[in-house]
Design a protein around this motif. Structure first.
Motif, PDB file in Angstrom:
ATOM      1  N   ASN B  72       0.698  -1.162  -0.042  1.00  0.00           N
ATOM      2  CA  ASN B  72      -0.174   0.086   0.096  1.00  0.00           C
ATOM      3  C   ASN B  72       0.819   1.434   0.068  1.00  0.00           C
ATOM      4  OD1 ASN B  72      -1.796   1.952   0.272  1.00  0.00           O
ATOM      5  ND2 ASN B  72      -2.352   1.792   2.571  1.00  0.00           N
ATOM      6  N   PRO B  73       1.271   1.816  -1.217  1.00  0.00           N
ATOM      7  CA  PRO B  73       2.235   2.868  -1.366  1.00  0.00           C
ATOM      8  C   PRO B  73       1.509   4.285  -0.553  1.00  0.00           C
ATOM      9  CG  PRO B  73       1.935   1.657  -3.382  1.00  0.00           C
ATOM     10  CD  PRO B  73       0.949   1.160  -2.483  1.00  0.00           C
ATOM     11  N   ASP B  74       0.064   4.092  -0.269  1.00  0.00           N
ATOM     12  CA  ASP B  74      -0.497   5.285   0.236  1.00  0.00           C
ATOM     13  C   ASP B  74      -0.477   5.526   1.540  1.00  0.00           C
ATOM     14  OD1 ASP B  74      -1.257   6.028  -2.448  1.00  0.00           O
ATOM     15  OD2 ASP B  74      -2.972   4.684  -2.469  1.00  0.00           O
ATOM     16  N   ILE B  75       0.184   4.732   2.094  1.00  0.00           N
ATOM     17  CA  ILE B  75       0.414   4.618   4.007  1.00  0.00           C
ATOM     18  C   ILE B  75       0.848   6.106   4.228  1.00  0.00           C
ATOM     19  CG2 ILE B  75       1.634   3.817   5.608  1.00  0.00           C
ATOM     20  CD1 ILE B  75       1.624   1.107   4.529  1.00  0.00           C
ATOM     21  N   LYS B  76       0.020   6.740   5.113  1.00  0.00           N
ATOM     22  CA  LYS B  76       0.191   7.929   5.387  1.00  0.00           C
ATOM     23  C   LYS B  76       0.428   8.121   7.192  1.00  0.00           C
ATOM     24  CE  LYS B  76      -1.447  10.410   1.532  1.00  0.00           C
ATOM     25  NZ  LYS B  76      -0.743   9.579   0.851  1.00  0.00           N
ATOM     26  N   LYS B  77      -0.550   7.121   7.682  1.00  0.00           N
ATOM     27  CA  LYS B  77      -0.569   7.448   9.249  1.00  0.00           C
ATOM     28  C   LYS B  77       0.039   5.962   9.723  1.00  0.00           C
ATOM     29  CE  LYS B  77      -4.186  10.783   9.588  1.00  0.00           C
ATOM     30  NZ  LYS B  77      -5.362  10.845   9.978  1.00  0.00           N
TER      31      LYS B  77
END
Lengths: 284, 284
Positions: B72-77
């Motif tokens: 998941n390259p969209d991991i932010k937190k």
């Protein structure tokens, strides 16, 4: 309890508690010691280095044998260089399609003592009618073997010191190339990437092999009783690629139950950590 | 030279030669010892067990961090539980797309001593404006965290003894599930398949996690300074599959140079030996 201790590097060592040393003998080639332990069962060392134990021999013998057969299920003639404990021959002989296995072990005593103390690897090997056992120097054997006489060569050697040294030379790899047929595969004990001395051996072997074989890969496995537990075999061949040419269905049809190897792991084992790839590719 | 020795099982031990012990202190939670060695650089132990050393910390920190980001390259937190040496936070913070990292370490002294003696893992972590450092119990933290507040939880814990014990419970994994959002991933320190005590912990953890998360896999890597060198992380998630959903191009675009991890190895690491798969699947 007494302790068998092996130096993994100058500043690192690994120790196994054993109940008794059951045999200790200097052969013409090396010091051979057999021990009995709780954790690892019976194990033996050559010149003080762990070779085989009952707990994890299946890892090594699965990984030296099965990737080649999954890449070429038609293998019929196999040459084993070294492998005195018999475990590699045991795995090869599980393939009913194999017609002939020549095992060339320099030190007969290793095999005789394995027959006596380590039936898990040696039992039944010599009795198989497909086996030809030769107790002689592996390099000399391949020098005298006919062109293209084998489908597969498995180099089940010690480290490149003392008796194992000739099995890490360009001369030896060239002879292997010559005696393999057009689909021939060479699998060799390829050392380890972690401790400096072993990594140096790994690099040297790879450099030599890739100068001779058009396909030269390395694959990894977890061998906890070898230095660092991170161990490698080389896969070299004249035509077949270990991933692109894998025949999963054909291998499954052999119906072999294995404890370490499976065809997913086969593919996975060739995916090396970046530092290992970089180390193998480095020119020095 | 003096020797630091760790029992890997009752009958097996691993020893590292060190030049000096540079710090020894009993915190409210555990005994902390820092050493300086030739082979492994600076290393520290907690209650006599190897945690981190300069030679192979990159293996562990690559493997706990990057597989989740490639899935998941969209991991932010990100929530890190444990990880007091700072190495896991260091790797997470390399992703500029990450907006927030909460690190909950029960033992502040581990982090402070790592800042002092082990800058390779701890330097710069606390200063990053995206970091929130909390020195408290990880289980208590997740019990009080809001639903679906993280994309990723990394459990960088000790073994399930003393302070690490709560991080191997069903109660903890259930809270992790709750605080992860719909694409959430949980990575946890998953012990080892080789020595009996560790394999038992491995099985128990897997059984608990697969009862809670719809996707629950295990992946392996070579960590030579941990018992047997054969070590595992768990990958559990609500929706994303670590192989089917891997985004190789997106991960490559991050442009991160890694020493152990690469996306081929990512896929390969999930291909487990047969005995490990069977052990994980066994019901007991």
């Amino acid at each position: 309890m007494k302790w068998y201790t092996e130096q993994w590097s100058d500043n690192c060592k690994f120790s196994i508690g054993y109940n008794e040393e059951i045999h200790s003998e200097q052969s013409p080639f090396q010091k051979i010691d057999f021990y009995k332990s709780e954790e690892f069962g019976t194990f033996f060392t050559l010149d003080g280095l762990m070779m085989v134990n009952e707990k994890d021999e299946f890892v090594y013998h699965d990984m030296i044998t099965h990737p080649a057969f999954a890449t070429n299920p038609d293998i019929k003639k196999v040459l084993i260089i070294g492998g005195g404990d018999g475990g590699t021959a045991r795995e090869v002989l599980r393939y009913e399609s194999v017609e002939k296995v020549v095992m060339v072990e320099i030190d007969e005593l290793v095999f005789r003592l394995s027959q006596k103390y380590l039936p898990i690897t040696a039992a039944g090997v010599e009795e198989d009618p497909r086996m030809e056992m030769i107790f002689d120097d592996g390099l000399a054997y391949v020098q005298n073997a006919a062109d293209q006489s084998f489908d597969l060569i498995l180099v089940d050697s010690t480290d490149p010191i003392s008796v194992g040294e000739g099995l890490f030379t360009t001369a030896f790899y060239k002879e292997c190339y010559r005696v393999l047929n057009e689909k021939g595969i060479l699998i060799n004990q390829h050392e380890s990437p972690y401790f400096a001395e072993y990594a140096e051996n790994m690099r040297k072997a790879h450099k030599k092999i890739k100068g001779i074989f058009p396909i030269a890969s390395v694959y990894q496995f977890h061998m906890p009783t070898y230095p660092s537990g991170h161990w490698l075999f080389g896969f070299a061949s004249k035509a077949l690629h270990p991933i692109k040419d894998i025949q999963v269905d054909a291998w499954d049809k052999f119906g072999l139950k294995t404890k370490y190897y499976n065809t997913d792991l086969h593919v996975g084992a060739f995916a090396l950590p970046t530092f290992v790839k970089e180390s193998l590719d480095r020119d020095e």
